[in-house]
Design a protein around this motif. Structure first.
Motif, PDB file in Angstrom:
ATOM      1  N   PRO A  63       0.816  -1.205   0.000  1.00  0.00           N
ATOM      2  CA  PRO A  63       0.000   0.000   0.000  1.00  0.00           C
ATOM      3  C   PRO A  63       0.855   1.263   0.000  1.00  0.00           C
ATOM      4  O   PRO A  63       2.079   1.191   0.189  1.00  0.00           O
ATOM      5  N   GLU A  73       0.548  -3.761  12.492  1.00  0.00           N
ATOM      6  CA  GLU A  73      -0.276  -4.940  12.794  1.00  0.00           C
ATOM      7  C   GLU A  73       0.534  -5.990  13.542  1.00  0.00           C
ATOM      8  O   GLU A  73       0.047  -6.652  14.443  1.00  0.00           O
ATOM      9  N   SER A  77      -0.245  -7.473  17.173  1.00  0.00           N
ATOM     10  CA  SER A  77      -0.344  -8.927  17.326  1.00  0.00           C
ATOM     11  C   SER A  77       0.594  -9.426  18.421  1.00  0.00           C
ATOM     12  O   SER A  77       0.229 -10.280  19.236  1.00  0.00           O
TER      13      SER A  77
ATOM     14  N   GLY B  58       0.079  -6.150   1.381  1.00  0.00           N
ATOM     15  CA  GLY B  58      -0.402  -5.222   2.404  1.00  0.00           C
ATOM     16  C   GLY B  58      -1.619  -5.750   3.143  1.00  0.00           C
ATOM     17  O   GLY B  58      -1.916  -5.308   4.250  1.00  0.00           O
ATOM     18  N   TYR B  61      -0.100  -9.868   5.138  1.00  0.00           N
ATOM     19  CA  TYR B  61       0.724  -9.938   6.351  1.00  0.00           C
ATOM     20  C   TYR B  61       0.005  -9.436   7.599  1.00  0.00           C
ATOM     21  O   TYR B  61       0.088 -10.081   8.645  1.00  0.00           O
ATOM     22  N   PRO B  62      -0.731  -8.321   7.525  1.00  0.00           N
ATOM     23  CA  PRO B  62      -1.498  -7.946   8.713  1.00  0.00           C
ATOM     24  C   PRO B  62      -2.465  -9.051   9.152  1.00  0.00           C
ATOM     25  O   PRO B  62      -2.644  -9.295  10.335  1.00  0.00           O
ATOM     26  N   HIS B  65      -0.474 -11.786  10.878  1.00  0.00           N
ATOM     27  CA  HIS B  65      -0.035 -11.362  12.206  1.00  0.00           C
ATOM     28  C   HIS B  65      -1.203 -11.309  13.188  1.00  0.00           C
ATOM     29  O   HIS B  65      -1.062 -11.659  14.351  1.00  0.00           O
ATOM     30  N   LYS B  66      -2.355 -10.905  12.660  1.00  0.00           N
ATOM     31  CA  LYS B  66      -3.542 -10.850  13.514  1.00  0.00           C
ATOM     32  C   LYS B  66      -3.916 -12.264  13.985  1.00  0.00           C
ATOM     33  O   LYS B  66      -4.165 -12.506  15.157  1.00  0.00           O
ATOM     34  N   GLU B  68      -1.978 -14.811  14.150  1.00  0.00           N
ATOM     35  CA  GLU B  68      -0.912 -15.308  15.024  1.00  0.00           C
ATOM     36  C   GLU B  68      -1.135 -14.777  16.451  1.00  0.00           C
ATOM     37  O   GLU B  68      -1.017 -15.516  17.425  1.00  0.00           O
ATOM     38  N   GLY B  69      -1.482 -13.506  16.523  1.00  0.00           N
ATOM     39  CA  GLY B  69      -1.746 -12.891  17.826  1.00  0.00           C
ATOM     40  C   GLY B  69      -2.922 -13.528  18.529  1.00  0.00           C
ATOM     41  O   GLY B  69      -2.948 -13.629  19.755  1.00  0.00           O
ATOM     42  N   LYS B  70      -3.907 -13.974  17.742  1.00  0.00           N
ATOM     43  CA  LYS B  70      -5.095 -14.601  18.334  1.00  0.00           C
ATOM     44  C   LYS B  70      -4.830 -16.046  18.744  1.00  0.00           C
ATOM     45  O   LYS B  70      -5.682 -16.704  19.307  1.00  0.00           O
ATOM     46  N   GLY B  71      -3.666 -16.558  18.371  1.00  0.00           N
ATOM     47  CA  GLY B  71      -3.318 -17.939  18.714  1.00  0.00           C
ATOM     48  C   GLY B  71      -3.881 -18.950  17.736  1.00  0.00           C
ATOM     49  O   GLY B  71      -3.901 -20.155  17.999  1.00  0.00           O
ATOM     50  N   LYS B  86       9.891 -17.606   7.176  1.00  0.00           N
ATOM     51  CA  LYS B  86       8.954 -17.867   8.263  1.00  0.00           C
ATOM     52  C   LYS B  86       7.783 -18.684   7.722  1.00  0.00           C
ATOM     53  O   LYS B  86       7.129 -18.266   6.769  1.00  0.00           O
ATOM     54  N   TYR B  88       4.106 -20.537   8.394  1.00  0.00           N
ATOM     55  CA  TYR B  88       2.927 -20.469   9.263  1.00  0.00           C
ATOM     56  C   TYR B  88       2.191 -21.805   9.225  1.00  0.00           C
ATOM     57  O   TYR B  88       2.107 -22.439   8.180  1.00  0.00           O
TER      58      TYR B  88
END
Lengths: 235, 121
Positions: A63, A73, A77, B58, B61-62, B65-66, B68-71, B86, B88
Protein backbone atom coordinates in the motif's frame (compact mmCIF):
# COMPACT_ATOMS: atom_id res chain seq x y z
CA UNK A 1 12.66 -24.13 -7.85
CA UNK A 2 13.65 -20.62 -8.93
CA UNK A 3 17.25 -19.49 -8.86
CA UNK A 4 18.00 -17.79 -5.55
CA UNK A 5 19.12 -14.19 -5.22
CA UNK A 6 22.77 -13.69 -4.41
CA UNK A 7 23.99 -12.74 -0.93
CA UNK A 8 24.72 -9.26 -2.21
CA UNK A 9 21.18 -8.85 -3.56
CA UNK A 10 19.68 -10.05 -0.27
CA UNK A 11 21.80 -7.46 1.53
CA UNK A 12 20.49 -4.82 -0.85
CA UNK A 13 16.97 -5.86 0.08
CA UNK A 14 17.79 -5.43 3.79
CA UNK A 15 19.11 -1.94 3.02
CA UNK A 16 15.97 -1.16 1.04
CA UNK A 17 13.65 -2.33 3.83
CA UNK A 18 15.63 -0.32 6.39
CA UNK A 19 15.38 2.76 4.16
CA UNK A 20 11.59 2.36 4.34
CA UNK A 21 11.72 2.83 8.13
CA UNK A 22 11.50 -0.81 9.19
CA UNK A 23 14.08 -0.80 11.99
CA UNK A 24 13.17 -4.06 13.71
CA UNK A 25 15.43 -6.87 12.54
CA UNK A 26 12.87 -9.65 13.05
CA UNK A 27 10.35 -7.82 10.83
CA UNK A 28 13.01 -7.03 8.22
CA UNK A 29 13.70 -10.77 7.78
CA UNK A 30 10.07 -11.53 6.99
CA UNK A 31 9.72 -8.70 4.49
CA UNK A 32 13.04 -9.49 2.81
CA UNK A 33 12.03 -13.11 2.24
CA UNK A 34 8.79 -11.99 0.66
CA UNK A 35 10.48 -9.47 -1.62
CA UNK A 36 13.18 -11.99 -2.55
CA UNK A 37 10.63 -14.72 -3.38
CA UNK A 38 8.65 -12.32 -5.60
CA UNK A 39 11.78 -11.08 -7.39
CA UNK A 40 13.04 -14.63 -7.92
CA UNK A 41 9.77 -15.63 -9.52
CA UNK A 42 9.69 -12.53 -11.68
CA UNK A 43 13.24 -13.21 -12.87
CA UNK A 44 12.38 -16.85 -13.58
CA UNK A 45 9.55 -15.74 -15.85
CA UNK A 46 11.53 -12.94 -17.47
CA UNK A 47 15.31 -13.38 -17.04
CA UNK A 48 16.07 -10.04 -18.72
CA UNK A 49 14.37 -8.02 -15.97
CA UNK A 50 16.87 -6.24 -13.72
CA UNK A 51 16.95 -6.64 -9.95
CA UNK A 52 16.07 -2.95 -9.43
CA UNK A 53 13.09 -3.02 -11.81
CA UNK A 54 11.77 -6.19 -10.22
CA UNK A 55 12.12 -4.68 -6.73
CA UNK A 56 10.28 -1.52 -7.80
CA UNK A 57 7.48 -3.59 -9.25
CA UNK A 58 7.17 -5.81 -6.17
CA UNK A 59 7.20 -2.82 -3.82
CA UNK A 60 4.37 -1.22 -5.81
CA UNK A 61 2.11 -4.06 -4.60
CA UNK A 62 2.42 -2.75 -1.06
CA UNK A 63 0.00 0.00 0.00
CA UNK A 64 0.90 3.69 -0.24
CA UNK A 65 2.03 3.61 3.39
CA UNK A 66 4.71 1.05 2.43
CA UNK A 67 5.51 -1.38 5.21
CA UNK A 68 4.04 0.78 7.99
CA UNK A 69 0.69 -1.01 8.33
CA UNK A 70 2.49 -4.35 8.33
CA UNK A 71 4.73 -3.28 11.21
CA UNK A 72 1.79 -1.76 13.11
CA UNK A 73 -0.28 -4.94 12.79
CA UNK A 74 2.68 -7.06 13.85
CA UNK A 75 3.14 -4.83 16.90
CA UNK A 76 -0.52 -5.19 17.88
CA UNK A 77 -0.34 -8.93 17.33
CA UNK A 78 2.77 -9.31 19.51
CA UNK A 79 1.32 -7.16 22.30
CA UNK A 80 -1.83 -9.30 22.18
CA UNK A 81 0.37 -12.39 22.27
CA UNK A 82 2.28 -11.31 25.40
CA UNK A 83 -0.96 -10.29 27.12
CA UNK A 84 -2.39 -13.69 26.33
CA UNK A 85 0.70 -15.49 27.64
CA UNK A 86 0.67 -13.62 30.95
CA UNK A 87 -3.07 -13.97 31.50
CA UNK A 88 -2.75 -17.61 30.50
CA UNK A 89 -0.38 -18.03 33.44
CA UNK A 90 -2.73 -16.19 35.84
CA UNK A 91 -5.80 -18.11 34.68
CA UNK A 92 -3.99 -21.43 34.98
CA UNK A 93 -4.50 -21.02 38.74
CA UNK A 94 -8.23 -21.21 38.12
CA UNK A 95 -7.91 -24.68 36.62
CA UNK A 96 -6.75 -28.07 37.86
CA UNK A 97 -4.16 -28.88 39.14
CA UNK A 98 -2.97 -25.35 40.05
CA UNK A 99 -6.32 -24.35 41.51
CA UNK A 100 -5.46 -26.66 44.44
CA UNK A 101 -2.37 -24.55 45.24
CA UNK A 102 -4.31 -21.28 44.89
CA UNK A 103 -7.15 -22.67 47.00
CA UNK A 104 -4.75 -23.80 49.74
CA UNK A 105 -3.05 -20.39 49.84
CA UNK A 106 -6.40 -18.60 50.08
CA UNK A 107 -7.45 -20.96 52.87
CA UNK A 108 -4.23 -20.34 54.86
CA UNK A 109 -4.55 -16.55 54.59
CA UNK A 110 -8.22 -16.75 55.47
CA UNK A 111 -7.38 -18.78 58.59
CA UNK A 112 -4.84 -16.16 59.68
CA UNK A 113 -7.24 -13.28 59.05
CA UNK A 114 -10.29 -14.83 60.72
CA UNK A 115 -8.29 -15.65 63.84
CA UNK A 116 -9.20 -12.36 65.53
CA UNK A 117 -5.83 -10.77 64.81
CA UNK A 118 -5.58 -7.19 65.94
CA UNK A 119 -4.13 -5.63 62.80
CA UNK A 120 -4.92 -2.82 60.41
CA UNK A 121 -5.42 -3.51 56.70
CA UNK A 122 -2.33 -1.37 56.05
CA UNK A 123 -0.22 -3.74 58.15
CA UNK A 124 -1.68 -6.61 56.20
CA UNK A 125 -0.37 -5.19 52.96
CA UNK A 126 3.16 -5.19 54.35
CA UNK A 127 3.29 -8.81 53.08
CA UNK A 128 2.69 -7.56 49.57
CA UNK A 129 5.11 -4.65 49.86
CA UNK A 130 7.86 -7.03 51.01
CA UNK A 131 7.05 -9.38 48.10
CA UNK A 132 7.20 -6.45 45.66
CA UNK A 133 10.61 -5.30 46.97
CA UNK A 134 11.91 -8.89 46.82
CA UNK A 135 10.81 -9.05 43.17
CA UNK A 136 12.83 -5.88 42.42
CA UNK A 137 15.85 -7.32 44.21
CA UNK A 138 15.57 -10.56 42.27
CA UNK A 139 15.16 -8.75 38.97
CA UNK A 140 18.15 -6.52 39.73
CA UNK A 141 20.38 -9.50 40.49
CA UNK A 142 19.19 -12.06 37.95
CA UNK A 143 17.06 -10.17 35.44
CA UNK A 144 18.18 -9.36 31.93
CA UNK A 145 19.43 -6.01 30.79
CA UNK A 146 16.97 -3.35 29.69
CA UNK A 147 19.50 -1.68 27.43
CA UNK A 148 18.39 0.38 24.47
CA UNK A 149 19.95 -1.97 21.97
CA UNK A 150 17.99 -4.94 23.21
CA UNK A 151 14.78 -2.92 23.45
CA UNK A 152 14.73 -1.27 20.04
CA UNK A 153 16.40 -3.79 17.75
CA UNK A 154 13.66 -6.40 17.67
CA UNK A 155 9.91 -5.98 17.70
CA UNK A 156 9.49 -9.13 19.77
CA UNK A 157 11.61 -7.74 22.63
CA UNK A 158 10.28 -4.21 22.25
CA UNK A 159 6.66 -5.33 22.68
CA UNK A 160 7.68 -7.70 25.47
CA UNK A 161 9.44 -4.98 27.47
CA UNK A 162 6.58 -2.50 27.04
CA UNK A 163 4.15 -5.07 28.45
CA UNK A 164 6.61 -6.24 31.10
CA UNK A 165 7.08 -2.69 32.43
CA UNK A 166 3.31 -2.49 32.88
CA UNK A 167 2.87 -5.72 34.79
CA UNK A 168 5.99 -5.19 36.88
CA UNK A 169 4.88 -1.74 38.02
CA UNK A 170 1.59 -3.33 39.13
CA UNK A 171 3.63 -5.25 41.73
CA UNK A 172 3.85 -1.94 43.63
CA UNK A 173 0.55 -0.48 42.61
CA UNK A 174 -1.49 -3.31 44.19
CA UNK A 175 -0.14 -3.16 47.76
CA UNK A 176 0.62 0.55 48.00
CA UNK A 177 -2.64 1.73 46.53
CA UNK A 178 -4.68 -0.49 48.82
CA UNK A 179 -2.54 0.35 51.87
CA UNK A 180 -3.14 4.06 51.28
CA UNK A 181 -6.87 3.83 50.82
CA UNK A 182 -7.45 1.35 53.66
CA UNK A 183 -8.67 2.57 57.01
CA UNK A 184 -5.91 3.07 59.58
CA UNK A 185 -8.06 1.64 62.40
CA UNK A 186 -7.66 -1.90 63.64
CA UNK A 187 -10.16 -4.19 62.00
CA UNK A 188 -11.48 -7.49 63.11
CA UNK A 189 -12.28 -9.32 59.91
CA UNK A 190 -15.66 -10.97 59.60
CA UNK A 191 -15.74 -14.26 57.64
CA UNK A 192 -16.73 -12.66 54.32
CA UNK A 193 -14.06 -9.96 54.60
CA UNK A 194 -11.37 -12.47 55.53
CA UNK A 195 -12.16 -14.59 52.45
CA UNK A 196 -12.14 -11.55 50.17
CA UNK A 197 -8.87 -10.20 51.58
CA UNK A 198 -7.31 -13.66 51.38
CA UNK A 199 -8.27 -13.98 47.70
CA UNK A 200 -6.91 -10.49 46.98
CA UNK A 201 -3.57 -11.22 48.66
CA UNK A 202 -3.17 -14.53 46.82
CA UNK A 203 -3.97 -12.94 43.43
CA UNK A 204 -1.36 -10.24 44.12
CA UNK A 205 1.25 -12.79 45.20
CA UNK A 206 0.64 -14.88 42.07
CA UNK A 207 0.94 -11.74 39.96
CA UNK A 208 4.26 -10.81 41.60
CA UNK A 209 5.51 -14.39 41.16
CA UNK A 210 4.43 -14.42 37.52
CA UNK A 211 6.01 -11.09 36.63
CA UNK A 212 9.25 -11.89 38.47
CA UNK A 213 9.92 -15.54 37.62
CA UNK A 214 7.53 -16.84 34.98
CA UNK A 215 7.21 -14.03 32.43
CA UNK A 216 10.98 -13.59 31.88
CA UNK A 217 11.20 -17.35 31.28
CA UNK A 218 8.49 -17.00 28.63
CA UNK A 219 10.67 -14.52 26.72
CA UNK A 220 13.71 -16.79 26.88
CA UNK A 221 11.61 -19.74 25.66
CA UNK A 222 10.10 -17.63 22.86
CA UNK A 223 13.51 -16.46 21.65
CA UNK A 224 14.90 -19.99 21.71
CA UNK A 225 11.94 -21.55 19.91
CA UNK A 226 11.04 -18.94 17.30
CA UNK A 227 13.92 -16.50 17.00
CA UNK A 228 17.01 -18.70 17.37
CA UNK A 229 18.14 -17.64 13.87
CA UNK A 230 18.58 -14.06 15.11
CA UNK A 231 20.82 -15.14 17.97
CA UNK A 232 19.36 -12.56 20.36
CA UNK A 233 21.46 -12.41 23.50
CA UNK A 234 19.84 -11.52 26.79
CA UNK A 235 21.90 -11.42 29.95
CA UNK B 1 -15.60 -6.71 -22.26
CA UNK B 2 -17.00 -4.42 -19.55
CA UNK B 3 -16.69 -0.63 -19.92
CA UNK B 4 -13.80 0.88 -17.94
CA UNK B 5 -15.93 2.47 -15.20
CA UNK B 6 -17.88 -0.74 -14.61
CA UNK B 7 -14.68 -2.77 -14.55
CA UNK B 8 -13.36 -0.42 -11.87
CA UNK B 9 -16.49 -0.93 -9.75
CA UNK B 10 -16.31 -4.72 -10.08
CA UNK B 11 -12.59 -4.86 -9.29
CA UNK B 12 -13.12 -2.80 -6.17
CA UNK B 13 -16.09 -4.92 -5.14
CA UNK B 14 -13.98 -8.02 -5.65
CA UNK B 15 -11.20 -6.54 -3.48
CA UNK B 16 -13.64 -5.75 -0.67
CA UNK B 17 -15.15 -9.23 -0.75
CA UNK B 18 -11.69 -10.77 -0.81
CA UNK B 19 -10.50 -8.69 2.13
CA UNK B 20 -13.51 -9.82 4.14
CA UNK B 21 -12.82 -13.47 3.38
CA UNK B 22 -9.05 -13.37 3.78
CA UNK B 23 -8.92 -14.99 7.22
CA UNK B 24 -11.03 -17.93 6.00
CA UNK B 25 -8.86 -18.32 2.89
CA UNK B 26 -5.61 -18.33 4.90
CA UNK B 27 -6.89 -20.79 7.48
CA UNK B 28 -8.30 -23.13 4.84
CA UNK B 29 -5.05 -23.11 2.83
CA UNK B 30 -2.97 -23.80 5.91
CA UNK B 31 -5.28 -26.63 6.86
CA UNK B 32 -4.81 -28.21 3.41
CA UNK B 33 -1.06 -27.61 3.16
CA UNK B 34 0.16 -28.06 6.76
CA UNK B 35 2.53 -25.09 6.59
CA UNK B 36 3.13 -22.25 4.14
CA UNK B 37 5.07 -19.00 3.91
CA UNK B 38 3.56 -15.62 3.04
CA UNK B 39 4.53 -15.44 -0.60
CA UNK B 40 3.46 -19.05 -1.16
CA UNK B 41 -0.04 -18.19 0.09
CA UNK B 42 -0.41 -15.33 -2.40
CA UNK B 43 0.72 -17.60 -5.24
CA UNK B 44 -1.51 -20.48 -4.21
CA UNK B 45 -4.58 -18.23 -4.20
CA UNK B 46 -3.70 -16.94 -7.67
CA UNK B 47 -3.20 -20.49 -8.92
CA UNK B 48 -6.45 -21.83 -7.45
CA UNK B 49 -8.52 -18.98 -8.87
CA UNK B 50 -6.82 -18.74 -12.27
CA UNK B 51 -5.36 -15.33 -11.39
CA UNK B 52 -8.80 -13.97 -10.50
CA UNK B 53 -8.04 -13.36 -6.82
CA UNK B 54 -4.87 -11.43 -6.13
CA UNK B 55 -3.98 -11.11 -2.47
CA UNK B 56 -1.80 -8.09 -1.87
CA UNK B 57 1.06 -8.20 0.58
CA UNK B 58 -0.40 -5.22 2.40
CA UNK B 59 -3.50 -7.26 3.20
CA UNK B 60 -1.94 -10.67 3.73
CA UNK B 61 0.72 -9.94 6.35
CA UNK B 62 -1.50 -7.95 8.71
CA UNK B 63 -3.99 -10.85 8.51
CA UNK B 64 -1.28 -13.41 9.25
CA UNK B 65 -0.04 -11.36 12.21
CA UNK B 66 -3.54 -10.85 13.51
CA UNK B 67 -4.26 -14.59 13.38
CA UNK B 68 -0.91 -15.31 15.02
CA UNK B 69 -1.75 -12.89 17.83
CA UNK B 70 -5.10 -14.60 18.33
CA UNK B 71 -3.32 -17.94 18.71
CA UNK B 72 -4.89 -19.38 15.54
CA UNK B 73 -1.56 -19.62 13.72
CA UNK B 74 1.93 -20.43 14.90
CA UNK B 75 5.17 -19.94 13.05
CA UNK B 76 8.63 -21.39 12.72
CA UNK B 77 11.65 -19.94 10.95
CA UNK B 78 14.08 -21.92 8.80
CA UNK B 79 17.14 -21.04 6.80
CA UNK B 80 16.82 -21.23 3.01
CA UNK B 81 20.21 -20.49 1.52
CA UNK B 82 21.23 -16.94 2.26
CA UNK B 83 18.09 -15.82 4.09
CA UNK B 84 15.49 -17.00 6.59
CA UNK B 85 11.90 -17.92 5.90
CA UNK B 86 8.95 -17.87 8.26
CA UNK B 87 6.45 -20.71 7.90
CA UNK B 88 2.93 -20.47 9.26
CA UNK B 89 0.82 -23.39 10.42
CA UNK B 90 -2.49 -23.87 12.22
CA UNK B 91 -2.64 -24.37 15.96
CA UNK B 92 -5.22 -26.65 17.58
CA UNK B 93 -7.38 -23.58 18.18
CA UNK B 94 -6.97 -22.79 14.48
CA UNK B 95 -8.33 -26.22 13.49
CA UNK B 96 -11.52 -25.64 15.46
CA UNK B 97 -11.74 -22.08 14.14
CA UNK B 98 -11.63 -23.47 10.58
CA UNK B 99 -14.75 -25.57 11.14
CA UNK B 100 -16.67 -22.53 12.41
CA UNK B 101 -15.39 -20.26 9.64
CA UNK B 102 -16.26 -22.70 6.86
CA UNK B 103 -19.74 -23.15 8.27
CA UNK B 104 -20.21 -19.36 8.51
CA UNK B 105 -18.99 -18.91 4.94
CA UNK B 106 -21.31 -21.65 3.64
CA UNK B 107 -24.30 -20.07 5.41
CA UNK B 108 -23.32 -16.66 4.05
CA UNK B 109 -23.07 -17.90 0.45
CA UNK B 110 -26.38 -19.76 0.78
CA UNK B 111 -28.13 -16.63 2.09
CA UNK B 112 -26.57 -14.43 -0.57
CA UNK B 113 -27.85 -16.81 -3.24
CA UNK B 114 -31.33 -16.63 -1.74
CA UNK B 115 -31.20 -12.84 -1.94
CA UNK B 116 -29.66 -12.61 -5.38
CA UNK B 117 -31.69 -15.42 -6.97
CA UNK B 118 -35.00 -15.54 -5.08
CA UNK B 119 -37.07 -18.55 -6.03
CA UNK B 120 -40.41 -17.75 -7.63
CA UNK B 121 -43.24 -19.02 -5.48
Amino acid sequence: MNEQLSKNEVEMLFKFVKSKYVHYIDVQHEIVDHLASSIEEMKAKNPSVSFETALRQVYSNFPITGFASLVAEKQTSLTRYWTKRFWGYMLSYMRLPKIIIAGLLVYIFQLILSNGLSITPSQLYIVLVIAAFCSVGYRYKYGFEFNKDFRDKYLVTSTYLAFYAGIFSMNFYFPLNMALVSAPETVVFDPVQSWLFAIYIVVCLLWIHGSTFIFPKMLKQELEEKYSHLNIKIA
Amino acid sequence: MLPKNLRYIFTNMNKKLLRGSLETIVIKLLSDNQEMYGYEITQKVKELTDDDFKITEGALYPTLHKLEGKGILECSTRSIGNRFRKYYSLTEAGQSELVIMLQDMEDYIKNMQLILNPRLS
